[in-house]
Design an enzyme around this catalytic site. Structure first.
Site, PDB file in Angstrom:
ATOM      1  N   THR A  83      33.257  67.482 -15.971  1.00  0.00           N
ATOM      2  CA  THR A  83      32.823  68.482 -14.991  1.00  0.00           C
ATOM      3  C   THR A  83      33.202  69.893 -15.406  1.00  0.00           C
ATOM      4  OG1 THR A  83      33.102  66.867 -13.215  1.00  0.00           O
ATOM      5  CG2 THR A  83      32.975  69.169 -12.574  1.00  0.00           C
ATOM      6  N   GLN A 113      28.001  65.380 -12.073  1.00  0.00           N
ATOM      7  CA  GLN A 113      28.543  66.722 -11.901  1.00  0.00           C
ATOM      8  C   GLN A 113      27.915  67.672 -12.914  1.00  0.00           C
ATOM      9  OE1 GLN A 113      30.280  63.913 -12.379  1.00  0.00           O
ATOM     10  NE2 GLN A 113      32.016  63.762 -10.973  1.00  0.00           N
ATOM     11  N   ASP A 136      28.232  69.663  -7.502  1.00  0.00           N
ATOM     12  CA  ASP A 136      29.240  70.580  -8.051  1.00  0.00           C
ATOM     13  C   ASP A 136      28.622  71.886  -8.564  1.00  0.00           C
ATOM     14  OD1 ASP A 136      30.887  68.495  -7.478  1.00  0.00           O
ATOM     15  OD2 ASP A 136      31.666  68.210  -9.499  1.00  0.00           O
ATOM     16  N   ASP A 157      29.504  68.009  -2.804  1.00  0.00           N
ATOM     17  CA  ASP A 157      30.645  68.871  -3.162  1.00  0.00           C
ATOM     18  C   ASP A 157      30.181  70.128  -3.889  1.00  0.00           C
ATOM     19  OD1 ASP A 157      32.114  66.722  -2.174  1.00  0.00           O
ATOM     20  OD2 ASP A 157      32.562  65.913  -4.158  1.00  0.00           O
ATOM     21  N   ARG A 214      34.957  67.852   2.689  1.00  0.00           N
ATOM     22  CA  ARG A 214      35.929  66.776   2.536  1.00  0.00           C
ATOM     23  C   ARG A 214      37.022  67.280   1.601  1.00  0.00           C
ATOM     24  NH1 ARG A 214      33.122  62.042  -1.236  1.00  0.00           N
ATOM     25  NH2 ARG A 214      32.368  63.380  -2.928  1.00  0.00           N
ATOM     26  N   TRP A 216      39.279  67.636  -1.350  1.00  0.00           N
ATOM     27  CA  TRP A 216      39.508  67.210  -2.724  1.00  0.00           C
ATOM     28  C   TRP A 216      41.011  67.038  -2.974  1.00  0.00           C
ATOM     29  CZ3 TRP A 216      38.594  70.755  -7.572  1.00  0.00           C
ATOM     30  CH2 TRP A 216      38.750  69.986  -8.742  1.00  0.00           C
TER      31      TRP A 216
END
Length: 296
Positions: A83, A113, A136, A157, A214, A216
């Site tokens: 990532t 990602q 991402d 995310d 959420r 991480w």
């Protein structure tokens, strides 16, 4: 100092990275890089030693920085990039500003990602920028970051990291159902993580059950202040990432949310609705500990 970049060749440089690399001998004085409209297919890195840079496009929708690395792309060493090395634009400098540009990771949905912008700067500002991707999209590594009148899209995310970041009058666009807008990793003891001021959440047709965030990391902090939320936002608002212990340490907050996705009564019990007095403390100069990015 002003230098120009044009994909058509009518400027100091054709490639943006060549313009950035030329600054190694420019000393520490601020530099403006004017980018003419065009599609710049490059993986861009602003190195840690770079002077203060203003990356100034002429037209956001026609000035596009694009690349398509993802976490599974093999690097020069033959190993997957992961990532953190997948970004199209990678900002490592102490001071950076971008205006009127689109930054895109074109890897596409389902590829994992794939970062459009990795911002690991001391102080960074994005104005009238579009950040396009899927999973991402924006990695906020560290430092103080300000996003003003920006458009940010993704599915899972798509805003994540440890920085203290303010999103001021931005549009967040959910691209698929059962996704997550934020995945903050706010360090323990940090007063502010992500603060969204007067933003708008939109979505593609039929998109639903998208969570505001959420955690991480255990001490994630996210606050939505006066945000208009469409019906794609899940009624419960927040997700614990399957780790109930993070409900005790994460700080998820809202004030004066509106729209069909803003049902305060349905939110998870471990999130908070701020009072007017509490929300009044969410001022940019307070969040950034005395730094104000206007004019930066």
């Amino acid at each position: 100092m002003v230098i120009t970049v044009s994909a058509q060749g009518d400027a100091d440089y054709i490639r943006l990275q060549d313009a950035i690399d030329s600054l190694a001998t420019a000393g520490g004085a601020p530099v403006t890089i004017r980018i003419k409209p065009g599609v710049y297919e490059e993986k861009i890195t602003i190195p840690a030693a770079a002077p203060p840079i203003l990356l100034l496009g002429e037209d956001r929708d026609r000035t596009i920085l694009t690349w398509s690395d993802n976490a599974h792309t093999l690097g020069a060493d033959g190993q997957p990039l992961g990532t953190f090395r997948s970004g199209t634009l990678n900002v490592l400098a102490e001071s950076f500003t971008a205006e009127n540009v689109t930054i895109r990771n074109a890897s596409g949905p389902g590829t994992g990602q794939a970062v459009a912008a990795f911002v690991d700067a001391g102080r960074a500002v994005f104005r009238n920028a579009a950040l396009l991707g899927d999973q991402d999209t924006l990695y906020t590594g560290q430092g103080l970051q300000y996003y003003n009148d920006c458009y940010i899209e993704g599915d899972v995310d798509y805003i994540f990291g440890a920085a203290t970041a303010v999103f001021d009058r931005c549009t967040l666009h959910n691209k698929r159902s059962r996704g997550y807008i934020t995945a903050a990793s706010t360090p323990e003891g940090t007063r502010f993580g992500y603060v969204f001021l007067d933003c708008k959440i939109t979505s593609g047709e039929g998109v639903r059950d998208v969570y505001l965030g959420r955690p991480w990391r255990p001490y994630a902090h996210v606050a939505f202040i006066r945000t208009v939320m469409d019906g794609s936002v899940a009624a419960e608002g927040w997700h614990n990432w399957g780790q109930p212990d993070r409900e005790e340490t994460s700080r998820y907050e809202e004030f004066a949310s509106s729209g069909s996705g803003a049902d305060a009564a349905a939110r998870v019990a471990w999130s908070r609705q701020l009072s007017a007095a509490e929300a009044a403390d969410y001022r940019i100069i307070e969040i950034f500990r005395g730094w104000h990015p206007e004019g930066y």
